[in-house]
Each structure stands twice: as structure tokens, then as C-alpha cells.
Scaffold this motif. Sequence first.
Motif, PDB file in Angstrom:
ATOM      1  N   SER A  44       0.864  -1.185   0.000  1.00 47.40           N
ATOM      2  CA  SER A  44       0.000   0.000   0.000  1.00 47.40           C
ATOM      3  C   SER A  44       0.896   1.230   0.000  1.00 47.40           C
ATOM      4  O   SER A  44       2.109   1.133   0.226  1.00 47.40           O
ATOM      5  CB  SER A  44      -0.928   0.015   1.222  1.00 47.40           C
ATOM      6  OG  SER A  44      -0.182   0.164   2.416  1.00 47.40           O
ATOM      7  N   ASN A  45       0.317   2.386  -0.266  1.00 48.71           N
ATOM      8  CA  ASN A  45       1.105   3.612  -0.322  1.00 48.71           C
ATOM      9  C   ASN A  45       1.837   3.845   1.003  1.00 48.71           C
ATOM     10  O   ASN A  45       1.235   3.787   2.086  1.00 48.71           O
ATOM     11  CB  ASN A  45       0.208   4.810  -0.622  1.00 48.71           C
ATOM     12  CG  ASN A  45      -0.321   4.789  -2.041  1.00 48.71           C
ATOM     13  OD1 ASN A  45      -0.067   3.843  -2.791  1.00 48.71           O
ATOM     14  ND2 ASN A  45      -1.055   5.824  -2.423  1.00 48.71           N
ATOM     15  N   THR A  46       3.133   4.122   0.896  1.00 47.80           N
ATOM     16  CA  THR A  46       3.981   4.320   2.073  1.00 47.80           C
ATOM     17  C   THR A  46       4.979   5.426   1.762  1.00 47.80           C
ATOM     18  O   THR A  46       5.498   5.507   0.650  1.00 47.80           O
ATOM     19  CB  THR A  46       4.728   3.021   2.436  1.00 47.80           C
ATOM     20  OG1 THR A  46       3.775   1.966   2.610  1.00 47.80           O
ATOM     21  CG2 THR A  46       5.529   3.177   3.712  1.00 47.80           C
ATOM     22  N   THR A  47       5.243   6.273   2.750  1.00 49.92           N
ATOM     23  CA  THR A  47       6.085   7.444   2.533  1.00 49.92           C
ATOM     24  C   THR A  47       7.458   7.265   3.172  1.00 49.92           C
ATOM     25  O   THR A  47       7.582   6.736   4.282  1.00 49.92           O
ATOM     26  CB  THR A  47       5.405   8.706   3.100  1.00 49.92           C
ATOM     27  OG1 THR A  47       4.166   8.909   2.414  1.00 49.92           O
ATOM     28  CG2 THR A  47       6.276   9.941   2.906  1.00 49.92           C
ATOM     29  N   LEU A  48       8.466   7.717   2.455  1.00 50.48           N
ATOM     30  CA  LEU A  48       9.853   7.710   2.914  1.00 50.48           C
ATOM     31  C   LEU A  48      10.270   9.154   3.176  1.00 50.48           C
ATOM     32  O   LEU A  48      10.164  10.008   2.292  1.00 50.48           O
ATOM     33  CB  LEU A  48      10.747   7.082   1.843  1.00 50.48           C
ATOM     34  CG  LEU A  48      12.257   7.075   2.084  1.00 50.48           C
ATOM     35  CD1 LEU A  48      12.604   6.192   3.279  1.00 50.48           C
ATOM     36  CD2 LEU A  48      12.988   6.585   0.829  1.00 50.48           C
ATOM     37  N   LYS A  49      10.741   9.433   4.392  1.00 49.87           N
ATOM     38  CA  LYS A  49      11.140  10.790   4.760  1.00 49.87           C
ATOM     39  C   LYS A  49      12.582  10.806   5.252  1.00 49.87           C
ATOM     40  O   LYS A  49      13.044   9.856   5.890  1.00 49.87           O
ATOM     41  CB  LYS A  49      10.225  11.350   5.856  1.00 49.87           C
ATOM     42  CG  LYS A  49       8.770  11.518   5.430  1.00 49.87           C
ATOM     43  CD  LYS A  49       7.944  12.144   6.547  1.00 49.87           C
ATOM     44  CE  LYS A  49       6.496  12.357   6.107  1.00 49.87           C
ATOM     45  NZ  LYS A  49       5.689  13.027   7.162  1.00 49.87           N
ATOM     46  N   LEU A  50      13.259  11.913   4.965  1.00 51.97           N
ATOM     47  CA  LEU A  50      14.641  12.110   5.399  1.00 51.97           C
ATOM     48  C   LEU A  50      14.725  13.399   6.206  1.00 51.97           C
ATOM     49  O   LEU A  50      14.238  14.448   5.775  1.00 51.97           O
ATOM     50  CB  LEU A  50      15.569  12.189   4.182  1.00 51.97           C
ATOM     51  CG  LEU A  50      17.025  12.584   4.443  1.00 51.97           C
ATOM     52  CD1 LEU A  50      17.741  11.530   5.282  1.00 51.97           C
ATOM     53  CD2 LEU A  50      17.763  12.802   3.114  1.00 51.97           C
ATOM     54  N   PHE A  51      15.351  13.304   7.387  1.00 54.85           N
ATOM     55  CA  PHE A  51      15.520  14.458   8.268  1.00 54.85           C
ATOM     56  C   PHE A  51      16.987  14.600   8.661  1.00 54.85           C
ATOM     57  O   PHE A  51      17.700  13.605   8.787  1.00 54.85           O
ATOM     58  CB  PHE A  51      14.700  14.297   9.558  1.00 54.85           C
ATOM     59  CG  PHE A  51      13.228  14.099   9.351  1.00 54.85           C
ATOM     60  CD1 PHE A  51      12.360  15.182   9.336  1.00 54.85           C
ATOM     61  CD2 PHE A  51      12.706  12.824   9.178  1.00 54.85           C
ATOM     62  CE1 PHE A  51      10.996  14.993   9.155  1.00 54.85           C
ATOM     63  CE2 PHE A  51      11.343  12.626   9.000  1.00 54.85           C
ATOM     64  CZ  PHE A  51      10.487  13.719   8.984  1.00 54.85           C
ATOM     65  N   ALA A  52      17.409  15.823   8.891  1.00 57.72           N
ATOM     66  CA  ALA A  52      18.744  16.102   9.423  1.00 57.72           C
ATOM     67  C   ALA A  52      18.611  16.507  10.883  1.00 57.72           C
ATOM     68  O   ALA A  52      17.824  17.398  11.213  1.00 57.72           O
ATOM     69  CB  ALA A  52      19.410  17.225   8.637  1.00 57.72           C
ATOM     70  N   ASP A  53      19.355  15.844  11.753  1.00 58.22           N
ATOM     71  CA  ASP A  53      19.354  16.228  13.168  1.00 58.22           C
ATOM     72  C   ASP A  53      20.450  17.268  13.365  1.00 58.22           C
ATOM     73  O   ASP A  53      21.558  16.963  13.809  1.00 58.22           O
ATOM     74  CB  ASP A  53      19.587  15.001  14.048  1.00 58.22           C
ATOM     75  CG  ASP A  53      19.404  15.303  15.526  1.00 58.22           C
ATOM     76  OD1 ASP A  53      18.910  16.402  15.850  1.00 58.22           O
ATOM     77  OD2 ASP A  53      19.758  14.448  16.353  1.00 58.22           O
TER      78      ASP A  53
END
Length: 421
Positions: free
Chosen positions: A229-238
Motif C-alpha cells: 500500500s502507499n507508504t512514505t519515505l522521509k529524510l531528516f537532518a538532526d
Amino acid sequence: MSVNLFDANFYRTLYPDLARAGITTDAQLRQHFLDRGITEGRQFSRFADINYYATSYPDLTNAGLTKNQLFGHMEQFGIGEKRRPGVVFNAAYYRAVNTDLAQANLTDEQLVQHYQNFGLKEGRVASEFFNPTVYLNSNPDLKAAFGNDFEKAEQHFLSNGIREGRTSSLPIAPATDPGNLPSVSYELGTLLTRPTFVDSVGTPDPEDYYRIILDKPSNLNLTLGGLSSNTTLKLFADVNNNAAIEPGEELNSVTGTPSSLAAITRNLAQGSYYIDVVTGSPTSSSSYSLSFAASAIPTTTASDPGSTPATALNVDTLAGTRTYQDFVGTTDRDDFYRFVLGDVRSFNLSLSGVSDGVTANLYGDSNSNGSIDPGEFLASAGASPSSIGSIARTLGAGTYFVDIVSNTPTVNTSYNLSLTA
């Protein structure tokens, strides 16, 4: 609980000069390492590595721990805190995938001793990043050279295989479920290999967080597939290393579907990053396959220019032309350079080779206090993908700073800097 990570037999064998100096007992060898070996860069273990530990846990280096203190922390607290002492060993993973060891209720120290004495020889897997059997079977030249000698396979992996980008593991499930907040993320440490993890998200576990460390400017590639099913990939910088996501720290968000991958490719500065896999809706669920890969971006500086005047890269006396290639980005926005002029000189600065907006600022350290004070700003020049930034002016004898700074927190770019006097 303290864990002895110093391998006296390994140290003794690797450094025969110590025996010639009369340093032979286990206690003498350990004391030599603490007194001199650690500062000389000597290895103390087949699988534990001070440099890996330092880059993987910036909270410790930011706290000012020396190498001796890092070693002490690794032994006294690190294993118990589920920190990785090196890329090929993770006590929590070793326990999770070897059910006989888990059933035997071995302590962390016993797990370390078991791996040192028996585990690797038996071909056991102790890390998500290195499977000795897979490594040999995936690399026929090594299989021909080493047969089933897993110790030689591990040695090759650490000394050459990582650098050569050799296959060292298969897609695997995380040892524990990745948490649904950055503070409880699945810690991968310094990303040196190309692992793939298979897991799932959905009710009541809608998010999986992973944390990686880039120890140098790198091109990071993330690929999310195998979705139902639709799934989101996210990238964050700490950016501030506080294990939380704050406004402005999200870098990318891409949604994948059962028929299409979600992929993120981005040049990034060294630092700490979070990857979040999240369901497309509160009621949906999906299995997934998440792949990581990072390749170093070329730089020519001997070490990363510091982010403050006090930690500036020291050019020393500038006479002629010096050129540098480095990187600024979300987690490393400023690169400071310090140079000295012995007399009046015509100074020229050129800033080029950027993929986004970057500015060069020139300061004169008029009172030689090693910091930038009001009134010491001299000039500024901006560079873009289509324009070169330049400064040309006459400077007197003295100390100067150049600050290369990204124009916004989301800028991540290489740059070429030329200084001439």
C-alpha cells in the motif's frame, strides 16, 4: 556493566615490537594501550574501533570525550546502552539472531567473549552489516583465497571490503522493531556498507525510524520498495544532535506505491540523519524493503574545516595560491579557513563549483584574539551554479578568516575555493 573489549592476544600478535620491549603480559599490554597505544592509533580489538565509535555517537564527542575516555565509555557503558563498538559487532543483534545464546542468558560481556573466542570461527552473524558466509559466497576471489576462514574474511572486509563496496550481507529484518519516534529509532551507526532492511508498518505501528551517521560529505541513496500500500519515505537532518525533529530539519518526503519505488538521492554533509518509513493512512499497512547506500563526495582538505573561527582549518602563511574542495550542508553550514599575511598583499578569493547558493565572507582578526568581533567584517561574495563568487582587495599584514556558508539550511553542496596572495 563493564565489558572488557581489549583483546590482549590480538594486540600481542599485531604488534611484535611490544614483546621485544618486554611488554608481554595481558596487564602490561592493556596498560601500554591506555598509556600510548591509543594515541598512536594502535588497534586493540579485531572488531571494536575507537574511530567508528566516535563518529557513530556525536553526543560523546560533542561532550568533549578524549579517545581514552571514549574507550572507557565503550567498555563501561556502551555495550549496555546498545551502542555499537564497531561495524561487525552489535551485542543486541548477536543475541537476537543466535537463539541458543539468547536462551543461555549470556551477559553482554559473555557475548563479547563468545564472539571473540568462538562466534566468528563458527561463522555466526554479529552485525546487520557483515555476514561472513555471505561475504565469502558473494565474492568468489575471496572464497578461493580464504575458503571458509571467517576470521580472514572479516579482516579483509574491515581492511578492504568496505572501501571496495563488496557485498557483505543480505536483506534482513531489524533485530528489534524500529521505534515510532526519533528518540527510539533503530540505530545503524556510521553508514559504511549498503544494508537492506525488511519490515512492515501499519496499525498499531505506523512509523519506523532509522538513524544513520555520515562521517564525511556523502551522496546518500535511499530506496523503499516491496510495498502493498502507499507508504512514505522521509529524510531528516538532526542539525543540533538532540534526537528530535524540529522545524526546518525535514529534507525530503517521497511516497511509494505497490507499483513504484520511493527513492531519495541527495548530497549531504557529515552528520546525523533520521529516515522515517510511514504508512499512507491511519488504516493502511504494508511490508517494505528499505535500502541504504552512501558514497563519499571528494574533498581535498586534510580535515573538515571547523564551523567556528576557533576550529578553522589553518592555512597558515598564505603566499601564492591555495585551492580547496569541500562541502557545506544542513548539518555543517559553515567552513572556516584561517590564513596569515606577513606583509601587504593583493588578495584574491574565488568560490565556484556549487550546486546551490553559497557565500564567502572575509574577516580580519584585527586584535588577534582568534574570534570575529564587531567591525572585523571586510567583504562578501556569493556563488551560484551559474556564477563565481570573487573578492579582490589589498590586505595588510595580519590574521584573516574566510567563512564559506550555505545560504539556507536546506543547501547541501560541494564547493571549490581558491585563495591567492
